[in-house]
Write an enzyme that holds these catalytic residues in place. Structure first.
Site, PDB file in Angstrom:
ATOM      1  N   ASP A  36       8.646   5.441 -18.058  1.00 25.15           N
ATOM      2  CA  ASP A  36       7.741   6.368 -17.339  1.00 25.15           C
ATOM      3  C   ASP A  36       8.333   7.777 -17.406  1.00 25.15           C
ATOM      4  O   ASP A  36       9.456   7.964 -17.853  1.00 25.15           O
ATOM      5  CB  ASP A  36       7.608   5.941 -15.872  1.00 25.15           C
ATOM      6  CG  ASP A  36       8.961   5.838 -15.199  1.00 25.15           C
ATOM      7  OD1 ASP A  36       9.581   4.762 -15.283  1.00 25.15           O
ATOM      8  OD2 ASP A  36       9.440   6.839 -14.625  1.00 25.15           O
ATOM      9  N   ASP A  39       8.953   9.608 -14.662  1.00 27.86           N
ATOM     10  CA  ASP A  39       9.305   9.899 -13.271  1.00 27.86           C
ATOM     11  C   ASP A  39       8.119  10.646 -12.636  1.00 27.86           C
ATOM     12  O   ASP A  39       6.966  10.307 -12.941  1.00 27.86           O
ATOM     13  CB  ASP A  39      10.643  10.654 -13.193  1.00 27.86           C
ATOM     14  CG  ASP A  39      11.321  10.454 -11.841  1.00 27.86           C
ATOM     15  OD1 ASP A  39      11.343   9.309 -11.366  1.00 27.86           O
ATOM     16  OD2 ASP A  39      11.801  11.426 -11.244  1.00 27.86           O
TER      17      ASP A  39
HETATM   18  N1  LIG Z   1      11.452   6.873 -12.671  1.00 32.98           N
HETATM   19  C1  LIG Z   1      12.444   6.036 -12.389  1.00 32.98           C
HETATM   20  N2  LIG Z   1      13.377   6.349 -11.473  1.00 32.98           N
HETATM   21  C2  LIG Z   1      14.391   5.520 -11.196  1.00 32.98           C
HETATM   22  N3  LIG Z   1      14.543   4.320 -11.776  1.00 32.98           N
HETATM   23  C3  LIG Z   1      13.639   3.961 -12.689  1.00 32.98           C
HETATM   24  N4  LIG Z   1      13.532   2.854 -13.431  1.00 32.98           N
HETATM   25  C4  LIG Z   1      12.438   2.968 -14.195  1.00 32.98           C
HETATM   26  N5  LIG Z   1      11.821   4.156 -13.972  1.00 32.98           N
HETATM   27  C5  LIG Z   1      12.548   4.790 -13.034  1.00 32.98           C
END
Ligand SMILES: Nc1ncnc2[nH]cnc12
Ligand SMILES: CSC[C@H]1O[C@H](OP(=O)(O)O)[C@H](O)[C@@H]1O
Length: 294
Positions: free
Chosen positions: A210, A212
């Site tokens: 992703d 974030d």
């Molecule tokens: N955006 C994110 N922040 C922290 N841990 C994660 N693991 C997968 N995506 C994450």
């Protein structure tokens, strides 16, 4: 020349690996408590391997409660020489897109509710983590990823946050714009520090799931989306791992970067001042040094 034994710590979405000959789930006892789960041992292309699901099968440990010390100690106790961490991560860079892999080489440690060292009162040690990952092992992971047809980037800074909640938008922007982090996750610290204390080579593969919460076109992090991307990534992660034994080989030359000698000159406590109970707990992690210096 010693023998290679590869340890794989599988993150979210990776609870086993395939293709191991003589695969057996083994219980390993550690003086540092119970590891996350049993450890799957076997051989791949003539190289012994040990696989440990970081969160346990069924995903029972949160990033804060993963027993990091027991996990590293148990792998060391089994004879592991090289540890590969495979983790789900958010990305702070447009070009590190979901589905891509990153060979992490630096960390910013923002975790605060975890035991971070095997050492302490009764045996004080200070190892260097200026270069917290092993370049030899990282290069092998990069080559294995490329050979498996994965889009994989070499180098990146992993921001380790405490969690379990994802970052706020303000944090996400700060980590990306001011701190220059490339990916974010919740588990590689203190794991990498403990691997260094245990004189294990450590490499970290971040599987991007992703963006974030910073990306204007992607909205906030959604765990359902993460799991969907993870399911696609997990097979790629396993393919990368399958390529490693052939690249690393069964015979192991000392680490050219000194990971397997990290404790030399690190232990400050005089032999006569050391706590016998702690020394006993350190038998696997620091056994090499403790027999040599006491
Ligand atoms: N955006 C994110 N922040 C922290 N841990 C994660 N693991 C997968 N995506 C994450
Ligand atoms: C499933 S999203 C959050 C979760 O996933 C990552 O775990 P791991 O590093 O073990 O793959 C992240 O660090 C969080 O723990």
């Amino acid at each position: 020349m010693t023998k290679t034994m590869i340890g794989v710590i599988g993150g979210s979405g990776i609870y086993d690996i395939d293709g191991l000959q003589d695969a057996t789930w083994q219980s390993v006892e550690s003086p540092w408590g119970a590891p996350s789960d049993q450890i799957l041992t076997g051989t791949l292309d003539g190289v012994p391997m040990a696989f440990l699901p970081r969160h346990g099968r069924g995903h029972v440990h949160s990033p804060t409660t993963v027993p990091y010390r027991a996990n590293i100690d148990a792998l060391k106790r089994l004879g592991v020489t090289d540890v590969i961490s495979v983790s789900a991560c958010g990305s702070f860079r447009e070009e590190y897109a979901p589905g891509h892999f990153v060979v992490v080489d630096q960390f910013i440690d923002r975790t605060f509710a975890r035991e971070k060292s095997f050492f302490g009162s009764g045996c004080v040690a200070h190892v260097s983590v200026a270069h917290p990952t092993c370049p030899r092992l990282g290069d092998a992971c990069y080559a294995a990823g490329q050979a498996a047809g994965i889009t994989i980037h070499k180098g990146g800074t992993y921001l380790a946050m405490e969690g379990p909640q994802f970052s706020t938008l303000a944090e996400s922007k700060m980590y990306r714009e001011q701190w220059g982090a490339d990916v974010i996750g919740m588990t590689n610290m203190p794991e990498a520090k403990l691997a260094r204390e245990a004189e294990l080579c450590y490499a970290s593969i971040a599987m991007v799931t992703d963006y974030d919460s910073w990306h204007p076109d992607h909205g906030e992090v959604d765990v359902t989306e993460i799991i969907k991307t993870l399911m696609g990534n997990a097979d790629k992660g396993r393919a990368l791992v399958r390529g490693l034994p052939a690249l690393l080989g069964a015979d192991r030359a000392p680490c050219p970067h000194g990971c397997d000698r990290a404790l030399e000159f690190a232990i400050l406590t005089a032999p006569e001042a050391r706590d016998p109970a702690l020394m006993q707990k350190l038998d696997a992690v620091a056994g090499r040094m403790l027999t040599a210096s006491s």
